[in-house]
Design a protein around this motif. Structure first.
Motif, mmCIF file in Angstrom:
data_model
loop_
_atom_site.group_PDB
_atom_site.id
_atom_site.type_symbol
_atom_site.label_atom_id
_atom_site.label_comp_id
_atom_site.label_asym_id
_atom_site.label_seq_id
_atom_site.Cartn_x
_atom_site.Cartn_y
_atom_site.Cartn_z
ATOM 1 N N LEU A 137 -38.628 -143.550 28.446
ATOM 2 C CA LEU A 137 -38.411 -143.228 29.852
ATOM 3 C C LEU A 137 -39.338 -144.071 30.727
ATOM 4 O O LEU A 137 -40.469 -144.368 30.353
ATOM 5 C CB LEU A 137 -38.688 -141.744 30.111
ATOM 6 N N GLN A 141 -39.697 -141.294 35.464
ATOM 7 C CA GLN A 141 -38.842 -140.324 34.762
ATOM 8 C C GLN A 141 -39.693 -139.397 33.911
ATOM 9 O O GLN A 141 -39.465 -138.181 33.877
ATOM 10 C CB GLN A 141 -37.826 -141.076 33.892
ATOM 11 N N VAL A 145 -40.130 -135.258 33.944
ATOM 12 C CA VAL A 145 -40.016 -134.375 32.774
ATOM 13 C C VAL A 145 -41.271 -133.508 32.658
ATOM 14 O O VAL A 145 -41.194 -132.287 32.518
ATOM 15 C CB VAL A 145 -39.814 -135.196 31.484
ATOM 16 N N ASP A 146 -42.432 -134.139 32.736
ATOM 17 C CA ASP A 146 -43.693 -133.417 32.543
ATOM 18 C C ASP A 146 -43.877 -132.303 33.567
ATOM 19 O O ASP A 146 -44.463 -131.273 33.261
ATOM 20 C CB ASP A 146 -44.885 -134.388 32.658
ATOM 21 N N ASN A 147 -43.405 -132.519 34.783
ATOM 22 C CA ASN A 147 -43.647 -131.560 35.864
ATOM 23 C C ASN A 147 -42.432 -130.686 36.159
ATOM 24 O O ASN A 147 -42.357 -130.041 37.193
ATOM 25 C CB ASN A 147 -44.094 -132.305 37.125
ATOM 26 N N ASP A 148 -41.491 -130.655 35.258
ATOM 27 C CA ASP A 148 -40.268 -129.863 35.390
ATOM 28 C C ASP A 148 -39.623 -130.051 36.763
ATOM 29 O O ASP A 148 -39.309 -129.079 37.456
ATOM 30 C CB ASP A 148 -40.527 -128.385 35.110
ATOM 31 N N SER A 150 -36.719 -131.028 37.497
ATOM 32 C CA SER A 150 -35.256 -130.892 37.559
ATOM 33 C C SER A 150 -34.864 -129.498 37.107
ATOM 34 O O SER A 150 -35.533 -128.914 36.260
ATOM 35 C CB SER A 150 -34.566 -131.927 36.657
ATOM 36 N N ILE A 195 -41.283 -132.045 41.955
ATOM 37 C CA ILE A 195 -41.184 -133.451 42.378
ATOM 38 C C ILE A 195 -42.496 -133.888 43.044
ATOM 39 O O ILE A 195 -43.020 -134.967 42.752
ATOM 40 C CB ILE A 195 -39.976 -133.650 43.321
ATOM 41 N N GLN A 196 -43.017 -133.012 43.907
ATOM 42 C CA GLN A 196 -44.317 -133.321 44.530
ATOM 43 C C GLN A 196 -45.380 -133.564 43.465
ATOM 44 O O GLN A 196 -46.149 -134.525 43.542
ATOM 45 C CB GLN A 196 -44.763 -132.149 45.423
#
Lengths: 207, 787
Positions: A137, A141, A145-148, A150, A195-196
């Motif tokens: 990734l 990306q 993933v690491d910060n959830d 999505s 996302i932040q």
């Protein structure tokens, strides 16, 4: 509503926007519908008119050239999704309001639903599909993933591309920069918190 | 019998930890395929012609020009002439063509004649005295009645009730022209004329729900030490799923249908499509890898999905993709009913609640809808409640995340907050004082209040109403509490151990983005002592064992329970096969770290792969079920509580309210994946900010159409609207042992009430209705200054 949204294609000087195209097409409506191009006079100026039937269009997507036959009214988004099966960019609002179809054109983020495919000829388009290096990734990306960042994931590809374009330009953003720079994309599940965090993580890494 | 119970806290290797969602890499890379992304060679594109009118009778439909258009492969009339359309955007004709532009062109050349009928799209407070006994019939009422009753029945009703219009020859000719049966026309000519148009509309549009009474409210109000009165409510909002509703349908042969439908209810789709298509449900296959949002609006195979299947059949079985446009998505594919109320609430001076009186109303579209559950959570001893349902032409309602609870919370918690202000009490004290009447979770709320108050700094920050200002900026705090059930739904799970050591799991469930895949894998991996990556999971297909629809926060309890039972049974089956090789009894074995070993002597062990080779040539499949009384204990439970506190800043010059911080303290029994559980709460708070400040389905009274069916004016919160969010999940003793309970709905219930209360605390006056837009804030301030 995003102020001074950097992704509106008019700001990029990218030629004919979808809205302008609609104006032109209404001018040319009386012209004889023949294949290819012809010239009509509009506001005292000669204007080259494409269509209304299918015309040859060559797109450069993720470094690969694609020769297509498209009606001039087909957007870049629909060309990607329905003609090339490149479906990472999502169709959500279809009028430049939500950012789910964000792709890079000449390295800058644009809404693919607000750009006509025919106008992107000769301009390299990068979609979310090309960000991975093999099975690895892209750091943006991985941070998502690491910060959830999505949930349902429908806005995610647009956000990832927007975030990449934003970080390319602002490698060390403040929290306020992030809030401003990504305000052109909407999420319904409410993943903004992740996302932040993801972008803040990238900023710390100095990517 | 094997022990199916959840592992004890000290034994858990995965459950309760923060695990990244397993499908995140697919989602961030654009590889996750949604129904909207599904493309097939030769696929046709479907479009729907929709009614421009909120209420109209279809007089005629001419599709000949569309049928002749090159590239058009099928045309299907959805509602025939003679039918009455009840909302703008209702489906009239479907078209399938070789590409989308052609389908759009085909829709434009279809000619439909309508007879427009009077509509109602407002949900304003019903005029006094409406509802109840049916009045005389309008022309409109008569046409409606013909849809529901036989001609003799309609004629008899016309004779009994009379009509609101003069049966002039012109009017009679009109009725005849549009095909009203002769006996009804005759009854109209003879019927008594009552020129009371209003009462007639009242009869059809307003429906009085029966009043509810508890205790002796009259006496309680008469002797009350304090009474607070107010007006509260929340409007109709939409679901606004980013992936619009729709599907792709194709017929591999004339007896079998394959659909890719965007749904929260994979296993339930064939049963819904079978009857309208005249096909056995067993011949219908539904597939879905990912869904781009549902929020309660995607349980059904909708009329457009049935149309796609019919168009495909007409086009020789070719795939037809029928995904809604954004405007249709907002107009017809889901709305949350509105709820408004005039409330009177009484208490003792110490804040003890004694009586509740409410006159409420709201609309869920043509169906009207019921009374929201008010007073929410607090079972006040003396109550009188009346509700009027408005049956209007805004389109049908659908379940919206925590159906009716956010509206009920907005009405109730705001009324209690106003009462606290009137009594000069800190609302935190008033709420705590009355926890005894909230039911079985009272102590849970008490504990959560203490944590939330600490995380918010409530004690230091809270001031009386309108007392924290600097210049035009007013600051305030508000709170709310909520509850939800969340017991696991029925779910079947097949878990298969293969002789080569591979493991797969199959369930006809779906992952809405809540983390369902991740949680199923965590439960199976924990039970089998394997890493998550060692297990393949297949969901989203009716070829797999059925699992319930994902609504009401029922999925996590259902799939985690069925997966646990399947994994335990598969593990026991493996132990039986492996025991001789380890010179042990099956009961002496355990699965740990990718090995099967003897509990008392871990040196006697086989690798997972070696162990599975003992299965012989045939894989071992175990079917786990929920519920399953034969395999106790019950692994799921019902009933959660949550407390939320909001901090806002309001600019009293501009009316703009900004949320500065929200604290959410929530329990949901045993948490499987703490990471995705927290994300549910963060997401719910953000969705809550959106409906508290921005969202509203705005209808144009004149045309009957939605004015903001796009994402520019149907406003969602953006990243710049997101304040500091603090989520605290209740875990450990007192929570874990309750079993797994759903979490999707509860945290979205309180934000509207908490934010409204914070705004009232800031500016010193109540803004009655959500969303708390600048114009409403300014009006509330102006009204107050006039007082």
């Amino acid at each position: 509503m995003p102020e001074n949204d950097p992704k509106q294609p008019h700001d990029e000087g990218s030629g004919v926007s979808r809205r302008e195209f609609l104006k032109i097409s209404s001018i040319s409506v009386a012209a004889v519908p023949i294949m290819g191009t012809h010239v009509v006079e509009a506001a005292g100026e000669p204007v080259k008119v494409y269509g209304p039937g299918k015309v040859p269009v060559e797109l450069t997507i993720n470094g690969k050239k694609h020769a297509l036959q498209l009606e001039p009214r087909v957007t870049l988004l629909d060309a990607l999704r329905d003609h090339l099966e490149i479906t990472g960019a999502k169709r959500v609002c279809d009028r430049g309001e939500c950012g789910a179809c964000t792709v890079l054109m000449d390295g800058k983020a644009v809404y693919a639903c607000a750009v006509l495919a025919i106008e992107t000829q000769g301009r390299p388009i990068t979609t979310v599909e090309s960000l991975m290096q093999g099975e690895l990734l892209h750091p943006v990306q991985q941070a998502f993933v690491d910060n959830d960042a999505s949930q349902c994931g429908f806005c995610t590809p647009g956000f990832v591309v927007a975030a990449k374009a934003f970080l390319d330009k602002h490698p060390q953003p403040t929290a306020e920069d992030i809030r401003r720079g990504l305000s052109g994309n909407f999420c319904r599940c409410g993943t903004y918190h992740g996302i932040q965090q993801a972008i803040a993580q990238m900023a710390q890494k100095g990517v | 019998m094997p022990d199916y119970s959840w592992p004890a806290a000290e034994q858990r290797t995965l459950i309760g930890k923060r695990v990244s969602r397993v499908d995140a890499p697919l989602k961030v890379s654009g590889r996750a395929k949604y129904s909207y992304d599904y493309t097939r060679p030769g696929m046709l594109f479907g479009k729907i012609l929709r009614s421009p009118y909120a209420k109209a009778r279809i007089v005629s439909i001419d599709t000949s020009a569309a049928e002749k258009m090159p590239g058009v492969k099928a045309v299907e009339i959805i509602q025939k002439p003679g039918t009455t359309v009840q909302w703008a955007g209702d489906e009239i004709v479907g078209v399938a063509a070789v590409d989308e532009p052609t389908a759009e062109d085909a829709i434009r050349v279809i000619k439909v004649q309508y007879q427009q009928l009077p509509h109602l799209v407002s949900d304003a407070e019903p005029p006094a005295g409406v509802g109840g006994v049916p009045g005389p019939m309008s022309e409109d009422d008569i046409w409606d009645a013909t849809d529901l009753m036989s001609p003799p029945q309609v004629a008899s009703q016309v004779s009994q009730l009379g009509v609101t219009f003069k049966a002039s020859p012109d009017v009679i000719d009109e009725f005849k022209k549009f095909g009203l049966p002769a006996e009804i026309v005759e009854a109209i000519q003879k019927a008594a004329y009552h020129p009371l148009a209003e009462s007639s509309h009242s009869a059809s549009w307003y429906q009085k729900a029966s009043a509810l009474h508890q205790g002796d409210p009259d006496k309680a109000f008469a002797g009350a030490e304090a009474v607070s009165e107010g007006l509260y409510g929340a409007p109709v909002i939409t679901h606004c799923c980013l992936e619009t509703h729709g599907s792709t349908a194709e017929w591999p042969d004339k007896d079998h249908l394959l659909v890719h439908l965007s749904t929260q209810n994979v296993s339930g789709i064939p049963g819904q499509m079978a009857e309208p298509l005249g096909l056995p449900a067993a011949n219908i296959r539904q597939q879905q890898d990912h869904i781009g949002g549902g929020f309660g609006s995607k349980f059904a195979a909708d009329r457009w999905d049935i149309t796609a299947a019919r168009l495909s059949k007409k086009a020789g079985g070719k795939p037809v993709r029928m995904m809604l446009e954004r405007d249709s998505e907002l107009q017809v594919a889901g709305a949350r009913p509105s709820a408004y109320a005039r409330v009177k609430v009484a208490a003792k001076t110490d804040g003890t609640l004694t009586a509740w009186h409410s006159e409420s109303w709201g609309t869920g579209g043509p169906g009207g809808g019921g009374m929201p559950p008010i007073p929410y959570l607090f079972n006040i001893p003396n109550q009188h409640k009346e509700h009027t349902a408005i049956r209007n032409n805004i389109g049908p309602a659908r379940a919206w995340r925590a159906p009716n609870h956010p509206q009920a919370a907005a009405i109730t918690m705001c009324a209690l907050d106003d009462l606290a202000a009137k009594l000069n009490l800190d609302p935190l004290e008033l709420f705590r004082k009355n926890l005894g009447i909230t039911g079985p979770r009272a102590e849970n709320y008490r504990e959560e209040f203490a944590i939330a108050a600490d995380l918010m700094g409530w004690k230091d920050k809270w001031r009386g109403r309108g007392q924290d200002r600097s210049g035009s900026v007013a600051r305030g705090l508000g709170l709310s509490i909520h509850t939800w059930g969340g017991r696991g739904h029925s779910s079947d799970c097949d878990l298969t151990l293969h002789p080569d050591g591979s493991v797969d799991i199959k369930l006809g469930s779906q992952d809405l983005g809540t983390g369902t895949r991740t949680c199923i894998l965590m439960v199976a991996a924990e039970t089998l002592g394997l890493p998550i990556e060692a297990i393949s999971l297949y969901i989203g297909d009716t070829m797999y064992p059925p699992s319930g629809g994902s609504g009401g926060s029922t999925t996590i309890g259902g799939v985690s329970s069925s997966t646990r039972r399947a994994a335990v049974d598969a593990r026991e089956g493996l132990f039986t096969k492996v025991a001789p090789a380890l010179n042990a009894q099956p009961a002496d074995l355990e699965c740990v770290n990718g090995t099967v070993r003897v509990k008392s002597d871990p040196s006697r062990s086989l690798s997972w792969k070696q162990a599975c080779s003992k299965l012989g040539a045939v894989p071992l499949t175990a079917r786990g079920k929920n519920p399953d009384k034969s395999k106790p204990p019950d692994l799921t439970n019902s009933g959660v509580g949550g407390v939320q506190m909001a901090e806002v800043e309001v600019d009293t010059d501009t009316g703009v309210a900004k949320v500065k911080k929200i604290v959410a303290v929530q329990d949901c029994g045993l948490i499987i994946d703490l990471k995705t559980a927290e994300s549910q709460c963060y997401g719910a708070l953000i969705m809550g900010i959106t409906y508290a400040l921005y969202e509203e389905k705005i209808m144009d009274q004149l045309t009957g159409r939605m004015l903001n069916p796009n994402m520019q004016f149907y406003r969602l919160a953006g990243i710049s609207d997101i304040p500091e969010l603090v989520v605290h999940m209740m875990t450990g003793k007192g929570y874990d042992e309750r079993g797994v309970i759903g979490l999707g709905e509860p945290p979205v219930i309180s934000p509207g009430a908490a934010i409204s209360n914070a705004v009232a605390n800031a500016i010193g006056v109540r803004v009655p209705f959500l969303p708390l837009t600048p114009d409403r804030v300014l009006k509330a301030l102006a009204d107050h200054n006039l007082d």
